[in-house]
Structures are given as C-alpha cells and as structure tokens.
Design a protein around this motif. Structure first.
Motif, PDB file in Angstrom:
ATOM      1  N   CYS A 199     -17.992 -12.544  23.190  1.00 10.20           N
ATOM      2  CA  CYS A 199     -16.635 -12.849  22.718  1.00 10.20           C
ATOM      3  C   CYS A 199     -16.613 -13.800  21.530  1.00 10.20           C
ATOM      4  O   CYS A 199     -15.602 -13.901  20.825  1.00 10.20           O
ATOM      5  CB  CYS A 199     -15.784 -13.405  23.857  1.00 10.20           C
ATOM      6  N   GLY A 200     -17.704 -14.556  21.321  1.00  8.48           N
ATOM      7  CA  GLY A 200     -17.740 -15.466  20.178  1.00  8.48           C
ATOM      8  C   GLY A 200     -16.924 -16.718  20.351  1.00  8.48           C
ATOM      9  O   GLY A 200     -16.647 -17.426  19.375  1.00  8.48           O
ATOM     10  N   LEU A 201     -16.554 -17.028  21.598  1.00  7.31           N
ATOM     11  CA  LEU A 201     -15.734 -18.206  21.874  1.00  7.31           C
ATOM     12  C   LEU A 201     -16.460 -19.148  22.826  1.00  7.31           C
ATOM     13  O   LEU A 201     -17.050 -18.708  23.819  1.00  7.31           O
ATOM     14  CB  LEU A 201     -14.398 -17.802  22.504  1.00  7.31           C
ATOM     15  N   ARG A 202     -16.408 -20.417  22.526  1.00  6.11           N
ATOM     16  CA  ARG A 202     -16.964 -21.443  23.406  1.00  6.11           C
ATOM     17  C   ARG A 202     -15.798 -22.170  24.059  1.00  6.11           C
ATOM     18  O   ARG A 202     -15.370 -23.232  23.635  1.00  6.11           O
ATOM     19  CB  ARG A 202     -17.815 -22.409  22.588  1.00  6.11           C
ATOM     20  N   LEU A 203     -15.258 -21.563  25.110  1.00  9.58           N
ATOM     21  CA  LEU A 203     -14.051 -22.079  25.733  1.00  9.58           C
ATOM     22  C   LEU A 203     -14.375 -23.208  26.704  1.00  9.58           C
ATOM     23  O   LEU A 203     -15.359 -23.138  27.445  1.00  9.58           O
ATOM     24  CB  LEU A 203     -13.319 -20.961  26.481  1.00  9.58           C
ATOM     25  N   PRO A 204     -13.546 -24.266  26.748  1.00 10.42           N
ATOM     26  CA  PRO A 204     -13.792 -25.380  27.679  1.00 10.42           C
ATOM     27  C   PRO A 204     -13.586 -24.934  29.118  1.00 10.42           C
ATOM     28  O   PRO A 204     -12.711 -24.125  29.421  1.00 10.42           O
ATOM     29  CB  PRO A 204     -12.740 -26.414  27.257  1.00 10.42           C
ATOM     30  N   GLY A 205     -14.426 -25.435  30.004  1.00 13.82           N
ATOM     31  CA  GLY A 205     -14.292 -25.104  31.412  1.00 13.82           C
ATOM     32  C   GLY A 205     -14.743 -23.709  31.765  1.00 13.82           C
ATOM     33  O   GLY A 205     -14.468 -23.224  32.869  1.00 13.82           O
ATOM     34  N   ASN A 206     -15.432 -23.041  30.854  1.00 15.27           N
ATOM     35  CA  ASN A 206     -15.911 -21.686  31.123  1.00 15.27           C
ATOM     36  C   ASN A 206     -16.987 -21.740  32.204  1.00 15.27           C
ATOM     37  O   ASN A 206     -18.057 -22.322  32.009  1.00 15.27           O
ATOM     38  CB  ASN A 206     -16.481 -21.072  29.838  1.00 15.27           C
ATOM     39  N   ILE A 207     -16.723 -21.132  33.351  1.00 14.99           N
ATOM     40  CA  ILE A 207     -17.628 -21.216  34.492  1.00 14.99           C
ATOM     41  C   ILE A 207     -18.976 -20.557  34.202  1.00 14.99           C
ATOM     42  O   ILE A 207     -20.010 -20.972  34.719  1.00 14.99           O
ATOM     43  CB  ILE A 207     -16.968 -20.586  35.750  1.00 14.99           C
ATOM     44  N   PHE A 208     -18.994 -19.543  33.338  1.00 14.24           N
ATOM     45  CA  PHE A 208     -20.257 -18.893  32.990  1.00 14.24           C
ATOM     46  C   PHE A 208     -21.186 -19.854  32.258  1.00 14.24           C
ATOM     47  O   PHE A 208     -22.401 -19.814  32.422  1.00 14.24           O
ATOM     48  CB  PHE A 208     -20.008 -17.660  32.124  1.00 14.24           C
ATOM     49  N   HIS A 209     -20.614 -20.720  31.434  1.00 12.48           N
ATOM     50  CA  HIS A 209     -21.419 -21.674  30.688  1.00 12.48           C
ATOM     51  C   HIS A 209     -21.960 -22.787  31.581  1.00 12.48           C
ATOM     52  O   HIS A 209     -22.950 -23.436  31.241  1.00 12.48           O
ATOM     53  CB  HIS A 209     -20.604 -22.267  29.546  1.00 12.48           C
ATOM     54  N   THR A 256     -22.667 -17.229  25.828  1.00 10.89           N
ATOM     55  CA  THR A 256     -22.164 -16.793  24.525  1.00 10.89           C
ATOM     56  C   THR A 256     -23.053 -17.254  23.376  1.00 10.89           C
ATOM     57  O   THR A 256     -23.423 -16.458  22.502  1.00 10.89           O
ATOM     58  CB  THR A 256     -20.734 -17.325  24.302  1.00 10.89           C
ATOM     59  N   ALA A 257     -23.385 -18.539  23.350  1.00 10.23           N
ATOM     60  CA  ALA A 257     -24.210 -19.074  22.260  1.00 10.23           C
ATOM     61  C   ALA A 257     -25.629 -18.514  22.317  1.00 10.23           C
ATOM     62  O   ALA A 257     -26.241 -18.222  21.284  1.00 10.23           O
ATOM     63  CB  ALA A 257     -24.244 -20.601  22.333  1.00 10.23           C
ATOM     64  N   TYR A 258     -26.167 -18.353  23.521  1.00 12.30           N
ATOM     65  CA  TYR A 258     -27.516 -17.813  23.703  1.00 12.30           C
ATOM     66  C   TYR A 258     -27.623 -16.425  23.082  1.00 12.30           C
ATOM     67  O   TYR A 258     -28.573 -16.127  22.348  1.00 12.30           O
ATOM     68  CB  TYR A 258     -27.820 -17.741  25.206  1.00 12.30           C
ATOM     69  N   HIS A 259     -26.646 -15.577  23.352  1.00 10.60           N
ATOM     70  CA  HIS A 259     -26.695 -14.214  22.824  1.00 10.60           C
ATOM     71  C   HIS A 259     -26.297 -14.171  21.348  1.00 10.60           C
ATOM     72  O   HIS A 259     -26.727 -13.283  20.613  1.00 10.60           O
ATOM     73  CB  HIS A 259     -25.789 -13.295  23.637  1.00 10.60           C
ATOM     74  N   ASP A 260     -25.497 -15.134  20.938  1.00 10.44           N
ATOM     75  CA  ASP A 260     -25.123 -15.195  19.521  1.00 10.44           C
ATOM     76  C   ASP A 260     -26.362 -15.402  18.655  1.00 10.44           C
ATOM     77  O   ASP A 260     -26.458 -14.841  17.551  1.00 10.44           O
ATOM     78  CB  ASP A 260     -24.127 -16.335  19.289  1.00 10.44           C
TER      79      ASP A 260
END
Length: 258
Positions: free
Chosen positions: A190-200, A207-211
């Motif tokens: 998705c290209g978004l680093r959203l706060p509180g994202n449970i996946f992160h 997201t950043a890893y795959h980016d």
C-alpha cells in the motif's frame, strides 16, 4: 489528500507518477484478468479428479473457499462445517486452528520465497512474467495483484492450495486464512506507514520491508513474502534498511549503510 500525502506515504505522489512504468488503468485491467484466470481454474479443478462422493463434497467446500478468496468475500454462513458421509463435523478447536494457521503461514512463505527468488534469477521468467509486477516501482494497494497470470497461478493459486492441504484446514478456517493473507499482502504494497498498524507490530516483513525489494538497489533482496523474513536471513538475501522521516512529511525506507 494532505493527510495521506504529508504524513504516512513512503513515496511522494510525484515519485509514483514518475517512476511507475504503467498507468493505473492498466494495473486495474491486469488485476481483473488475473482474478478471472484464477477463478476459472478453481471452477474446473473438480474435473481433474475422480473421487468418491464424500471426497467430492469435501473438495466442493474447499473450492468454495478458494473462490470466495478470489472474489474477495468472507461469507462464513455456509462454510461453518465440513460435510462427511455420516453427517456434520464441528470445527476443530481454536488451538488447533491457530496451529493450522501457523503451519499454513510457514508453508506459504517457503513456497513463495523460492518461487519468487527463482523468477528473479531466471532471466526468461523475469523478463516475460515477473517484470509485470516490478513495473510498479512505487507500489500501491491495488497493485498487490498486478502480476502476470502465470505468476498468479504459481505463487497464489498453487501456493495457497499447498498451504491449505498441508495444514489440514477446514473450509471455514481456510477462508479466514486466505482473507488474512490477502489483507497482509495489500498492506505490504500500500505504500503507507500508518500509525498503530498491527502488521507492523507483529511482522518485520511489512510495507517498508517489501518497498526495499521494489527499489532498484534492493531488487535481488527481501524476497520473503507475505509474513516472515526467515528465508531471507537464512540464505543471505536480507537487505537491512532504516525508516527515516522525509523532509516535508512522510517516511522513506533507505538501505542501511554497510
């Protein structure tokens, strides 16, 4: 628009428009084509087997689970039980379903790592198949499934079927697993680093890893998807990175300095 652009994007909108090699309309058409191909394959799967009546009923529920995944639905009302000749069997315990989830996650990761990596190493497969996905240098959500139909079959359809069969899931558990897998894959692109994202919070492969993998410098690293980074670290294809704030807002995944 300022909310999304300024604070949580890993790439600016200008980068997306400048670096991506295909327009949004082409991506949408490609995703629909891949889903159509996979839906057709799942519809014809029962004809590939000669099964007893009980096996046909069991396969029917499993095919329904895959079809629901392809269509993007999670209707559980008709998939709450598995049919047997003697009647109805209840779902396994929560503990057993969690174990099945973990097994399926490991199997899915293993399959996708090695197939994905081979598609990069084989020049013919990369040029004619996997390069479709990498025309999106700056990924976005709907581009998650922008793949060549052959890649969709190899990575998603076959990989999902193997994970499903080895884990021994029932149809209902499989629907939940595949929906979870799809949401995770969309988040990775998705290209978004959203706060509180449970996946992160729970997955380093995010997201950043795959980016990093979609960037030119990281093209031969960070193959692992969609859950863990186990195989990258074991086999020397892990690319460390730093997530830094970008001037003007947002974040950027940068390769770590050696």
């Amino acid at each position: 628009m300022v909310f999304w652009e300024g604070y949580y994007r890993l790439h600016t909108r200008k980068d997306e428009e400048k670096k991506n090699l295909v327009p949004f309309s082409t991506v949408v058409k490609g995703v629909l084509l891949q889903q159509l191909v996979q839906a057709i394959v799942t519809l014809f799967l029962p004809g590939l087997y000669i099964l007893e009546e009980v096996q046909v009923k069991e396969l029917k529920y499993r095919i329904e689970a895959i079809i629901l995944l392809e269509l993007g639905y999670c209707f559980l009302n008709d998939l709450t039980t598995t049919t047997k000749a003697s009647g109805v069997v209840e779902q396994p315990s929560i503990a057993k379903q969690i174990l099945q989830f973990l097994i399926a996650m490991f199997v899915m990761d293993t399959w996708q790592y090695f197939v994905h990596r081979y598609m990069h190493q084989n020049k013919f497969l990369y040029r004619h198949v996997h390069s479709w996905h990498h025309t999106l240098v700056v990924p976005y959500a709907i581009g998650t499934l922008y793949n060549h139909p052959i890649e969709g079959l190899l990575l998603d359809t076959i990989g999902g079927a193997i994970s499903f069969l080895i884990s021994g899931m029932t149809a209902r558990t499989a629907v939940m697993f595949f929906c979870f897998t799809m949401v995770k894959a969309v988040d990775d692109h998705c290209g978004l680093r959203l706060p509180g994202n449970i996946f992160h919070l729970f997955f380093q492969n995010n997201t950043a890893y795959h980016d990093i993998h979609h960037q030119l410098q990281g093209l031969k690293y960070n193959y692992s998807q969609p859950f863990f980074s186990i195989w990258d670290k074991l086999l020397g294809t892990y690319m460390p990175f730093n997530l830094v704030k970008r001037p003007g807002g947002g974040f950027e995944a940068r390769l770590a300095k050696e």
